[in-house]
Design a protein around this motif. Sequence first.
Motif, PDB file in Angstrom:
ATOM      1  N   ASP A  60       0.534  -0.891   0.202  1.00  0.00           N
ATOM      2  CA  ASP A  60      -0.039   0.093   0.265  1.00  0.00           C
ATOM      3  C   ASP A  60       0.605   1.394   0.352  1.00  0.00           C
ATOM      4  O   ASP A  60       1.292   1.940   0.990  1.00  0.00           O
ATOM      5  CB  ASP A  60      -1.558  -0.058   1.068  1.00  0.00           C
ATOM      6  CG  ASP A  60      -1.968   1.059   1.136  1.00  0.00           C
ATOM      7  OD1 ASP A  60      -1.923   1.737   0.522  1.00  0.00           O
ATOM      8  OD2 ASP A  60      -2.912   0.724   1.121  1.00  0.00           O
ATOM      9  N   HIS A  61       1.131   1.771  -0.996  1.00  0.00           N
ATOM     10  CA  HIS A  61       1.787   2.780  -1.186  1.00  0.00           C
ATOM     11  C   HIS A  61       0.937   4.039  -0.146  1.00  0.00           C
ATOM     12  O   HIS A  61       2.229   5.367  -0.426  1.00  0.00           O
ATOM     13  CB  HIS A  61       2.134   3.070  -3.057  1.00  0.00           C
ATOM     14  CG  HIS A  61       1.343   3.980  -3.438  1.00  0.00           C
ATOM     15  ND1 HIS A  61       0.641   4.933  -3.554  1.00  0.00           N
ATOM     16  CD2 HIS A  61       0.203   3.380  -4.053  1.00  0.00           C
ATOM     17  CE1 HIS A  61      -0.492   5.562  -4.330  1.00  0.00           C
ATOM     18  NE2 HIS A  61      -0.561   3.722  -4.711  1.00  0.00           N
ATOM     19  N   TYR A  62      -0.049   4.200  -0.537  1.00  0.00           N
ATOM     20  CA  TYR A  62      -0.119   5.505   1.135  1.00  0.00           C
ATOM     21  C   TYR A  62       0.009   5.458   2.373  1.00  0.00           C
ATOM     22  O   TYR A  62       0.189   6.500   2.477  1.00  0.00           O
ATOM     23  CB  TYR A  62      -1.939   5.123   0.594  1.00  0.00           C
ATOM     24  CG  TYR A  62      -2.699   5.792  -0.518  1.00  0.00           C
ATOM     25  CD1 TYR A  62      -2.449   7.181  -1.058  1.00  0.00           C
ATOM     26  CD2 TYR A  62      -3.172   4.523  -1.693  1.00  0.00           C
ATOM     27  CE1 TYR A  62      -2.816   7.088  -1.883  1.00  0.00           C
ATOM     28  CE2 TYR A  62      -3.108   4.594  -2.750  1.00  0.00           C
ATOM     29  CZ  TYR A  62      -3.603   6.234  -2.924  1.00  0.00           C
ATOM     30  OH  TYR A  62      -3.970   6.272  -4.610  1.00  0.00           O
ATOM     31  N   LEU A  63      -0.193   4.102   2.512  1.00  0.00           N
ATOM     32  CA  LEU A  63       0.344   3.701   3.749  1.00  0.00           C
ATOM     33  C   LEU A  63       1.812   3.785   4.014  1.00  0.00           C
ATOM     34  O   LEU A  63       2.785   4.715   4.858  1.00  0.00           O
ATOM     35  CB  LEU A  63       0.160   2.306   4.596  1.00  0.00           C
ATOM     36  CG  LEU A  63      -1.371   2.247   4.447  1.00  0.00           C
ATOM     37  CD1 LEU A  63      -0.971   0.794   5.026  1.00  0.00           C
ATOM     38  CD2 LEU A  63      -2.294   2.578   5.453  1.00  0.00           C
ATOM     39  N   PHE A 105      -2.829   8.302  10.744  1.00  0.00           N
ATOM     40  CA  PHE A 105      -3.211   8.928  10.131  1.00  0.00           C
ATOM     41  C   PHE A 105      -4.757   8.813  10.382  1.00  0.00           C
ATOM     42  O   PHE A 105      -4.965   8.558   9.846  1.00  0.00           O
ATOM     43  CB  PHE A 105      -3.254   6.810   9.537  1.00  0.00           C
ATOM     44  CG  PHE A 105      -2.114   6.213   9.391  1.00  0.00           C
ATOM     45  CD1 PHE A 105      -1.762   6.541   7.393  1.00  0.00           C
ATOM     46  CD2 PHE A 105      -1.535   5.830   9.756  1.00  0.00           C
ATOM     47  CE1 PHE A 105      -1.099   6.000   6.743  1.00  0.00           C
ATOM     48  CE2 PHE A 105       0.031   5.851   8.940  1.00  0.00           C
ATOM     49  CZ  PHE A 105       0.422   5.182   7.534  1.00  0.00           C
ATOM     50  N   ARG A 106      -4.684   9.501  11.754  1.00  0.00           N
ATOM     51  CA  ARG A 106      -5.936   9.666  12.619  1.00  0.00           C
ATOM     52  C   ARG A 106      -6.654  10.571  10.999  1.00  0.00           C
ATOM     53  O   ARG A 106      -5.861  12.050  10.729  1.00  0.00           O
ATOM     54  CB  ARG A 106      -5.598  11.108  13.536  1.00  0.00           C
ATOM     55  CG  ARG A 106      -6.502  10.571  14.574  1.00  0.00           C
ATOM     56  CD  ARG A 106      -6.525  11.238  15.543  1.00  0.00           C
ATOM     57  NE  ARG A 106      -5.847   9.966  17.078  1.00  0.00           N
ATOM     58  CZ  ARG A 106      -4.609  10.431  17.343  1.00  0.00           C
ATOM     59  NH1 ARG A 106      -3.767  11.961  16.845  1.00  0.00           N
ATOM     60  NH2 ARG A 106      -4.022   9.122  17.970  1.00  0.00           N
ATOM     61  N   GLY A 107      -7.605  10.765  10.756  1.00  0.00           N
ATOM     62  CA  GLY A 107      -8.626  11.575   9.928  1.00  0.00           C
ATOM     63  C   GLY A 107      -8.214  11.211   8.203  1.00  0.00           C
ATOM     64  O   GLY A 107      -8.717  11.993   7.335  1.00  0.00           O
ATOM     65  N   THR A 108      -7.470  10.080   7.808  1.00  0.00           N
ATOM     66  CA  THR A 108      -7.395  10.307   6.792  1.00  0.00           C
ATOM     67  C   THR A 108      -7.905   9.212   5.915  1.00  0.00           C
ATOM     68  O   THR A 108      -8.326   8.348   6.769  1.00  0.00           O
ATOM     69  CB  THR A 108      -6.085   9.810   7.005  1.00  0.00           C
ATOM     70  OG1 THR A 108      -5.701   8.418   7.098  1.00  0.00           O
ATOM     71  CG2 THR A 108      -4.920  10.647   6.735  1.00  0.00           C
ATOM     72  N   PRO A 109      -8.114   8.949   4.578  1.00  0.00           N
ATOM     73  CA  PRO A 109      -8.852   7.902   4.231  1.00  0.00           C
ATOM     74  C   PRO A 109      -8.317   6.534   4.732  1.00  0.00           C
ATOM     75  O   PRO A 109      -9.046   5.461   4.969  1.00  0.00           O
ATOM     76  CB  PRO A 109      -8.775   8.205   2.495  1.00  0.00           C
ATOM     77  CG  PRO A 109      -8.988  10.138   2.599  1.00  0.00           C
ATOM     78  CD  PRO A 109      -7.755   9.984   3.427  1.00  0.00           C
ATOM     79  N   SER A 110      -7.470   5.936   4.285  1.00  0.00           N
ATOM     80  CA  SER A 110      -6.606   5.383   4.733  1.00  0.00           C
ATOM     81  C   SER A 110      -6.999   4.782   6.266  1.00  0.00           C
ATOM     82  O   SER A 110      -7.081   3.291   6.229  1.00  0.00           O
ATOM     83  CB  SER A 110      -4.828   5.585   4.771  1.00  0.00           C
ATOM     84  OG  SER A 110      -4.908   5.720   3.807  1.00  0.00           O
ATOM     85  N   GLU A 115      -9.555   0.463   9.115  1.00  0.00           N
ATOM     86  CA  GLU A 115     -10.271   0.185  10.790  1.00  0.00           C
ATOM     87  C   GLU A 115     -11.741  -0.476  10.010  1.00  0.00           C
ATOM     88  O   GLU A 115     -12.512  -1.036  10.557  1.00  0.00           O
ATOM     89  CB  GLU A 115     -11.193   1.766  11.094  1.00  0.00           C
ATOM     90  CG  GLU A 115      -9.816   1.921  11.360  1.00  0.00           C
ATOM     91  CD  GLU A 115     -10.281   3.420  12.870  1.00  0.00           C
ATOM     92  OE1 GLU A 115      -8.985   3.651  13.574  1.00  0.00           O
ATOM     93  OE2 GLU A 115     -10.784   4.259  11.885  1.00  0.00           O
ATOM     94  N   ARG A 116     -12.554   0.153   8.079  1.00  0.00           N
ATOM     95  CA  ARG A 116     -13.537  -0.591   8.431  1.00  0.00           C
ATOM     96  C   ARG A 116     -13.551  -2.070   8.091  1.00  0.00           C
ATOM     97  O   ARG A 116     -14.050  -2.905   7.845  1.00  0.00           O
ATOM     98  CB  ARG A 116     -13.960   0.383   7.753  1.00  0.00           C
ATOM     99  CG  ARG A 116     -15.051   2.078   8.034  1.00  0.00           C
ATOM    100  CD  ARG A 116     -16.170   2.606   7.514  1.00  0.00           C
ATOM    101  NE  ARG A 116     -16.765   1.233   6.288  1.00  0.00           N
ATOM    102  CZ  ARG A 116     -17.986   2.070   6.862  1.00  0.00           C
ATOM    103  NH1 ARG A 116     -18.178   2.259   8.031  1.00  0.00           N
ATOM    104  NH2 ARG A 116     -19.040   0.835   6.400  1.00  0.00           N
ATOM    105  N   THR A 117     -12.246  -2.206   6.911  1.00  0.00           N
ATOM    106  CA  THR A 117     -11.639  -3.501   6.507  1.00  0.00           C
ATOM    107  C   THR A 117     -11.513  -4.309   7.640  1.00  0.00           C
ATOM    108  O   THR A 117     -11.848  -5.375   7.733  1.00  0.00           O
ATOM    109  CB  THR A 117     -10.335  -3.496   5.964  1.00  0.00           C
ATOM    110  OG1 THR A 117     -10.878  -2.869   4.803  1.00  0.00           O
ATOM    111  CG2 THR A 117     -10.165  -4.796   5.280  1.00  0.00           C
ATOM    112  N   PHE A 118     -10.933  -4.006   9.351  1.00  0.00           N
ATOM    113  CA  PHE A 118     -10.193  -4.681  10.075  1.00  0.00           C
ATOM    114  C   PHE A 118     -11.856  -5.617  10.744  1.00  0.00           C
ATOM    115  O   PHE A 118     -12.103  -6.554  10.677  1.00  0.00           O
ATOM    116  CB  PHE A 118     -10.087  -3.779  11.248  1.00  0.00           C
ATOM    117  CG  PHE A 118      -8.631  -3.367  10.915  1.00  0.00           C
ATOM    118  CD1 PHE A 118      -8.024  -4.398   9.864  1.00  0.00           C
ATOM    119  CD2 PHE A 118      -8.161  -2.550  11.213  1.00  0.00           C
ATOM    120  CE1 PHE A 118      -6.377  -3.743   9.511  1.00  0.00           C
ATOM    121  CE2 PHE A 118      -6.439  -2.782  11.780  1.00  0.00           C
ATOM    122  CZ  PHE A 118      -5.875  -2.532  10.549  1.00  0.00           C
ATOM    123  N   THR A 119     -12.884  -4.445  10.982  1.00  0.00           N
ATOM    124  CA  THR A 119     -13.762  -4.932  11.316  1.00  0.00           C
ATOM    125  C   THR A 119     -15.552  -5.288  10.265  1.00  0.00           C
ATOM    126  O   THR A 119     -15.773  -6.542  10.427  1.00  0.00           O
ATOM    127  CB  THR A 119     -15.185  -3.649  12.184  1.00  0.00           C
ATOM    128  OG1 THR A 119     -14.724  -2.585  10.886  1.00  0.00           O
ATOM    129  CG2 THR A 119     -13.984  -2.914  13.091  1.00  0.00           C
TER     130      THR A 119
END
Length: 174
Positions: A60-63, A105-110, A115-119
Motif C-alpha cells: 500500500d503506497h499510501y501507507l 493516520f488520524r482523519g485520513t482515508p487510509s 478500520e472498516r476493513t478490520f471490522t
Amino acid sequence: MPTPDDVLLPADPGVRRLARALYALAGPQPIISPHGHVDPAILAEDRPFPDPARLLIVPDHYLTRMLLSQGVPPAKLGVPTVDGSPVETDGRSIWRRFAAHWHLFRGTPSRLWLERTFTSVFGVTTPLSPATADTVYDELAARLAEPEFRPRALFTRFGIEVLATTESPLDDLG
C-alpha cells in the motif's frame, strides 16, 4: 439520524436520504474495478496471504509514503528496493512499526478504510494501537489462515465481476 454506514455520505439530511437511495440501488451490483493494485498472480495461484503486513501494509503506497514522510524508510516496512538491498522480512516487526505510527493516520482515508476493513471484512474489533499491535496482528493472521480468506474466495465474497490491474509501466505482465 446518521448511522455508522453514513460515514461518507453528505451531512445534509435530504441529500443523505438521496445518497442512501442511490447506494441502495448501486451497492448490491457487481463490482467492475478499472483501477486496482492487485497482482493478478494472487488470483491465479490462490495461495493464502502470508501475513497481515504483506497483505495490508507492504503493497500500500499510501501507507508507506505517509510513513516515509515521517522518516520511516520503506525498507523498514518490507517494501522491496530497486537495487535489491535488504528489507525487513518479519511481518510482525513491520506490523508493530506500522502500529507505532498509527496516530499519523488520524482523519485520513487510509485509516477509515483500514478500520472498516478490520471490522467489516475480518471481524476484528480490537482498536489498533502500539499496545494492541500483536493482538490485532494475531486476529488478522488467524482469519487469513481460513479458506474464506483465500484470494478467490474474497473475490467472490466481494462480488467482483471485473478487476483490472495497474501494474508498473515497466512490468512485462508475464
